[in-house]
Design an enzyme around this catalytic site. Structure first.
Site, PDB file in Angstrom:
ATOM      1  CB  SER A 119      -0.940   0.051   1.212  1.00  0.00           C
ATOM      2  OG  SER A 119      -0.607  -0.844   2.193  1.00  0.00           O
ATOM      3  CG  HIS A 140      -3.357  -1.117  -2.965  1.00  0.00           C
ATOM      4  ND1 HIS A 140      -3.661   0.162  -2.592  1.00  0.00           N
ATOM      5  CD2 HIS A 140      -3.230  -1.812  -1.806  1.00  0.00           C
ATOM      6  CE1 HIS A 140      -3.709   0.248  -1.275  1.00  0.00           C
ATOM      7  NE2 HIS A 140      -3.462  -0.946  -0.777  1.00  0.00           N
ATOM      8  CD  GLU A 152      -5.046   2.642  -5.350  1.00  0.00           C
ATOM      9  OE1 GLU A 152      -5.183   3.867  -5.391  1.00  0.00           O
ATOM     10  OE2 GLU A 152      -4.336   2.078  -4.496  1.00  0.00           O
ATOM     11  CG  ASN A 190      -3.243   4.009   1.289  1.00  0.00           C
ATOM     12  OD1 ASN A 190      -4.313   4.128   1.872  1.00  0.00           O
ATOM     13  ND2 ASN A 190      -2.606   2.857   1.228  1.00  0.00           N
TER      14      ASN A 190
HETATM   15  N1  CAA Z   1     -15.208 -10.279   4.959  1.00  0.00           N
HETATM   16  C1  CAA Z   1     -16.196 -10.594   4.098  1.00  0.00           C
HETATM   17  N2  CAA Z   1     -17.386  -9.946   4.054  1.00  0.00           N
HETATM   18  C2  CAA Z   1     -17.584  -8.948   4.943  1.00  0.00           C
HETATM   19  C3  CAA Z   1     -16.602  -8.564   5.871  1.00  0.00           C
HETATM   20  C4  CAA Z   1     -15.380  -9.271   5.853  1.00  0.00           C
HETATM   21  N3  CAA Z   1     -14.369  -8.960   6.690  1.00  0.00           N
HETATM   22  N4  CAA Z   1     -17.086  -7.529   6.601  1.00  0.00           N
HETATM   23  C5  CAA Z   1     -18.325  -7.271   6.151  1.00  0.00           C
HETATM   24  N5  CAA Z   1     -18.620  -8.123   5.139  1.00  0.00           N
HETATM   25  C6  CAA Z   1     -19.862  -8.138   4.347  1.00  0.00           C
HETATM   26  C7  CAA Z   1     -21.052  -8.509   5.172  1.00  0.00           C
HETATM   27  O1  CAA Z   1     -21.228  -9.915   5.217  1.00  0.00           O
HETATM   28  C8  CAA Z   1     -22.191  -7.818   4.413  1.00  0.00           C
HETATM   29  O2  CAA Z   1     -22.556  -8.576   3.272  1.00  0.00           O
HETATM   30  P1  CAA Z   1     -24.068  -8.518   2.661  1.00  0.00           P
HETATM   31  O3  CAA Z   1     -24.325  -7.098   2.288  1.00  0.00           O
HETATM   32  O4  CAA Z   1     -24.005  -9.430   1.483  1.00  0.00           O
HETATM   33  O5  CAA Z   1     -24.940  -9.003   3.781  1.00  0.00           O
HETATM   34  C9  CAA Z   1     -21.527  -6.533   3.881  1.00  0.00           C
HETATM   35  O6  CAA Z   1     -20.113  -6.801   3.882  1.00  0.00           O
HETATM   36  C10 CAA Z   1     -21.842  -5.333   4.749  1.00  0.00           C
HETATM   37  O7  CAA Z   1     -21.448  -5.640   6.083  1.00  0.00           O
HETATM   38  P2  CAA Z   1     -22.210  -5.149   7.387  1.00  0.00           P
HETATM   39  O8  CAA Z   1     -23.675  -4.978   7.065  1.00  0.00           O
HETATM   40  O9  CAA Z   1     -21.834  -6.033   8.511  1.00  0.00           O
HETATM   41  O10 CAA Z   1     -21.559  -3.762   7.779  1.00  0.00           O
HETATM   42  P3  CAA Z   1     -21.384  -2.440   6.940  1.00  0.00           P
HETATM   43  O11 CAA Z   1     -22.546  -2.147   6.065  1.00  0.00           O
HETATM   44  O12 CAA Z   1     -20.908  -1.431   7.929  1.00  0.00           O
HETATM   45  O13 CAA Z   1     -20.147  -2.771   5.960  1.00  0.00           O
HETATM   46  C11 CAA Z   1     -17.842  -2.481   5.561  1.00  0.00           C
HETATM   47  C12 CAA Z   1     -18.901  -3.120   6.444  1.00  0.00           C
HETATM   48  C13 CAA Z   1     -17.948  -3.010   4.121  1.00  0.00           C
HETATM   49  C14 CAA Z   1     -16.492  -2.837   6.125  1.00  0.00           C
HETATM   50  C15 CAA Z   1     -18.104  -0.912   5.537  1.00  0.00           C
HETATM   51  O14 CAA Z   1     -18.186  -0.444   6.858  1.00  0.00           O
HETATM   52  C16 CAA Z   1     -17.052  -0.128   4.795  1.00  0.00           C
HETATM   53  O15 CAA Z   1     -17.094  -0.025   3.568  1.00  0.00           O
HETATM   54  N6  CAA Z   1     -16.080   0.460   5.540  1.00  0.00           N
HETATM   55  C17 CAA Z   1     -14.955   1.193   4.955  1.00  0.00           C
HETATM   56  C18 CAA Z   1     -13.888   0.199   4.569  1.00  0.00           C
HETATM   57  C19 CAA Z   1     -12.703   0.872   3.954  1.00  0.00           C
HETATM   58  O16 CAA Z   1     -12.596   2.080   3.853  1.00  0.00           O
HETATM   59  N7  CAA Z   1     -11.767   0.034   3.526  1.00  0.00           N
HETATM   60  C20 CAA Z   1     -10.533   0.495   2.960  1.00  0.00           C
HETATM   61  C21 CAA Z   1      -9.502   0.471   4.043  1.00  0.00           C
HETATM   62  S1  CAA Z   1      -7.987   1.110   3.445  1.00  0.00           S
HETATM   63  C22 CAA Z   1      -7.268  -0.213   2.746  1.00  0.00           C
HETATM   64  O17 CAA Z   1      -7.680  -1.326   2.789  1.00  0.00           O
HETATM   65  C23 CAA Z   1      -6.048   0.059   1.989  1.00  0.00           C
HETATM   66  C24 CAA Z   1      -4.797   0.373   2.658  1.00  0.00           C
HETATM   67  O18 CAA Z   1      -3.824   0.326   1.949  1.00  0.00           O
HETATM   68  C25 CAA Z   1      -4.666   0.766   4.069  1.00  0.00           C
END
Ligand code: CAA
Length: 293
Positions: A119, A140, A152, A190
């Site tokens: 990342s 990514h 990405e 990022n």
């Molecule tokens: N693995 C698989 N599926 C998952 C999961 C996981 N760890 N966490 C949640 N899900 C699924 C759930 O099963 C659910 O599926 P359905 O819609 O089919 O039922 C769906 O995702 C939504 O989950 P929830 O209803 O429990 O919760 P939510 O609506 O709050 O969604 C989330 C959870 C998708 C994590 C959401 O909160 C979100 O988009 N958060 C932001 C995440 C983000 O910004 N990620 C990027 C991080 S930065 C990065 O990764 C890069 C880096 O280089 C640092």
């Protein structure tokens, strides 16, 4: 080139998600970890995700069986030598990544394409450990990998344009939306996300608002799915600190500098959700309580 067999190195949070989406997309997938226990832990996590999809009706039992049948966990790096593409998702440390790719370079046939899920490191400095920088890209993914739609696809000045187009098409085959990014530290997401997260910590340090009020503001005021502190705990404070240090080193700009509070929290072992404490306390995971900072 037809991509049939994919290798994934690392079966932690990101690697296991990447292996899952590769197998779901129909690719024979070999995933490597350094010990049998870590292989088992990663594969169990994938199994749990697939079970959840069956419960929700997104997959049939038969489809789940086919996906699991395409996945193989291994510990020996030699097992990756028949792969057409190898995706690396190991620890975010340059020497470890360079050492791994130098070994893979000697093992794999000339056609194998290498990709790193880094990342924050540049793809160029990882690719330079091999004799095939023209067949090297960044892929990514975002956490949680099975859910987040973006990938990405990163090219360096040495990446062959044909290889790059193949990897954009591969990203789409994985069910993701690929975007084109150049090899600048942090790529697109990022470059924008890290200063935002660090600024949220600075706002907290300056008393602009509380952890809960800043989170609520960004969720309800901007429609973000998580506020910055919930997201910091989700990504990991240690990971964020590490990324910010690499980006600060690259750009020498204050917006990438780690705030003192982040350093203190990492020193205290408060790494976020995975360690039970970060900006929130996860003693009751369904009901996180803000820490008194
Ligand atoms: N693995 C698989 N599926 C998952 C999961 C996981 N760890 N966490 C949640 N899900 C699924 C759930 O099963 C659910 O599926 P359905 O819609 O089919 O039922 C769906 O995702 C939504 O989950 P929830 O209803 O429990 O919760 P939510 O609506 O709050 O969604 C989330 C959870 C998708 C994590 C959401 O909160 C979100 O988009 N958060 C932001 C995440 C983000 O910004 N990620 C990027 C991080 S930065 C990065 O990764 C890069 C880096 O280089 C640092």
């Amino acid at each position: 080139m037809a991509i049939r067999k994919v290798g994934v190195v690392g079966c932690g949070l990101m690697g296991s998600g990447i292996a899952q989406v590769c197998a779901q997309a129909g690719f024979q997938t070999v995933v490597r970890e350094i010990s049998g226990e870590l292989v088992e832990k990663g594969l169990k996590g994938i199994e749990k995700n697939l079970d959840r999809m069956v419960e929700k009706g997104a997959l049939t039992e038969a489809e789940k069986g086919e996906i699991s049948g395409r996945l193989r966990g291994v510990t020996a790096v030699e097992e990756l030598k028949g792969c057409d593409v190898i995706l690396e998702a190991i620890i975010e440390q340059l020497p470890a990544k360079r050492e791994l790719f130098a070994v893979l370079d000697g093992l794999c046939p000339a056609h194998t394409i290498f990709a790193s899920n880094t990342s924050s490191l540049t793809i160029t400095e990882i690719a330079a450990a091999t004799k095939r920088p023209q067949r090297f890209v960044g892929l990514h993914f975002f956490n949680p990998v099975p859910v987040m739609k973006l990938i990405e696809v990163v090219r360096t000045i040495a990446t062959d344009p044909g290889v790059y187009e193949e990897m954009l098409a591969f990203g789409a085959k994985l069910g993701k939306t690929p975007v084109r990014a150049n090899d600048g530290g942090g790529f697109i997401v990022n470059r924008l996300l890290v200063p935002y997260l660090l600024d949220a910590i600075r706002a907290l340090e300056e008393g602009v608002g509380s952890v809960v009020d800043i989170d609520t503001s960004m969720k309800l005021g901007c429609g973000y799915p998580m506020g910055p502190f919930t997201l910091l705990d989700f990504v990991g404070l240690d990971t964020t600190l590490y990324i910010s240090q690499i980006m600060f080193d690259e750009f020498k700009e204050k917006r990438f500098a780690a705030p003192p509070l982040l350093k203190r929290m990492v020193l205290a072992g408060w790494h976020g959700k995975k360690s039970g404490r970060g900006f929130y306390d996860y003693a009751d995971p369904a009901n996180p309580k803000p820490m008194n900072l």
